[in-house]
Design a protein around this motif. Sequence first.
Motif, PDB file in Angstrom:
ATOM      1  N   ILE A 144       0.846  -1.202   0.000  1.00  0.00           N
ATOM      2  CA  ILE A 144       0.000   0.000   0.000  1.00  0.00           C
ATOM      3  C   ILE A 144       0.873   1.240   0.000  1.00  0.00           C
ATOM      4  O   ILE A 144       2.015   1.210   0.453  1.00  0.00           O
ATOM      5  N   ASP A 145       0.309   2.334  -0.514  1.00  0.00           N
ATOM      6  CA  ASP A 145       0.952   3.642  -0.424  1.00  0.00           C
ATOM      7  C   ASP A 145       0.409   4.352   0.800  1.00  0.00           C
ATOM      8  O   ASP A 145      -0.809   4.341   1.050  1.00  0.00           O
ATOM      9  N   VAL A 146       1.306   4.970   1.566  1.00  0.00           N
ATOM     10  CA  VAL A 146       0.937   5.719   2.767  1.00  0.00           C
ATOM     11  C   VAL A 146       1.569   7.098   2.659  1.00  0.00           C
ATOM     12  O   VAL A 146       2.740   7.227   2.312  1.00  0.00           O
ATOM     13  N   GLN A 147       0.766   8.131   2.956  1.00  0.00           N
ATOM     14  CA  GLN A 147       1.266   9.501   2.914  1.00  0.00           C
ATOM     15  C   GLN A 147       0.692  10.278   4.089  1.00  0.00           C
ATOM     16  O   GLN A 147      -0.407   9.988   4.561  1.00  0.00           O
ATOM     17  N   ASN A 148       1.427  11.271   4.559  1.00  0.00           N
ATOM     18  CA  ASN A 148       1.009  12.125   5.679  1.00  0.00           C
ATOM     19  C   ASN A 148       0.679  11.313   6.929  1.00  0.00           C
ATOM     20  O   ASN A 148      -0.324  11.545   7.587  1.00  0.00           O
ATOM     21  N   ALA A 149       1.551  10.369   7.263  1.00  0.00           N
ATOM     22  CA  ALA A 149       1.346   9.510   8.425  1.00  0.00           C
ATOM     23  C   ALA A 149       1.675  10.259   9.712  1.00  0.00           C
ATOM     24  O   ALA A 149       2.653  11.001   9.772  1.00  0.00           O
TER      25      ALA A 149
END
Length: 140
Positions: free
Chosen positions: A127-132
């Motif tokens: 999965i792509d994760v951003q602004n964690a």
Amino acid sequence: MAQYTSIAPQTVPVGGNVTFENEAVRATPAVLHRAGSGVFTLRGCTEQCRALYRVSFGANIAVPTGETVGPISVAISLAGEALGSSTAIVTPAAVEDYWNIYVSDIIPVPRGCCVTVGVRNTSDIPIDVQNASLIVERIA
């Protein structure tokens, strides 16, 4: 309280942890983390039987380019095991269709002991994760 963030997009492999680069709010000595790691150590520094921590995680997640669209999920993990009570599941309509998720759980740490927590990709695909953002609060 401590807050860790990772703004740049990252692809998290199946069973892998979301990694965190920045310490936005300085941690207490009871929370240990190395920049770039996805593992946190919570210490049971207390005179009581246990310390209680609230671990909260929020981010934008998506199916990466080249993968088949379907349900994707993350969960807070304790000692490498995903906690069912803190699992977020979304089904994007298309590749790179980001969804915002948030999960939280209470983690007990026995006096004098340590536990490890993280945020694990529990999907069947990367999965792509951003602004964690991960927040650790000592609540008792």
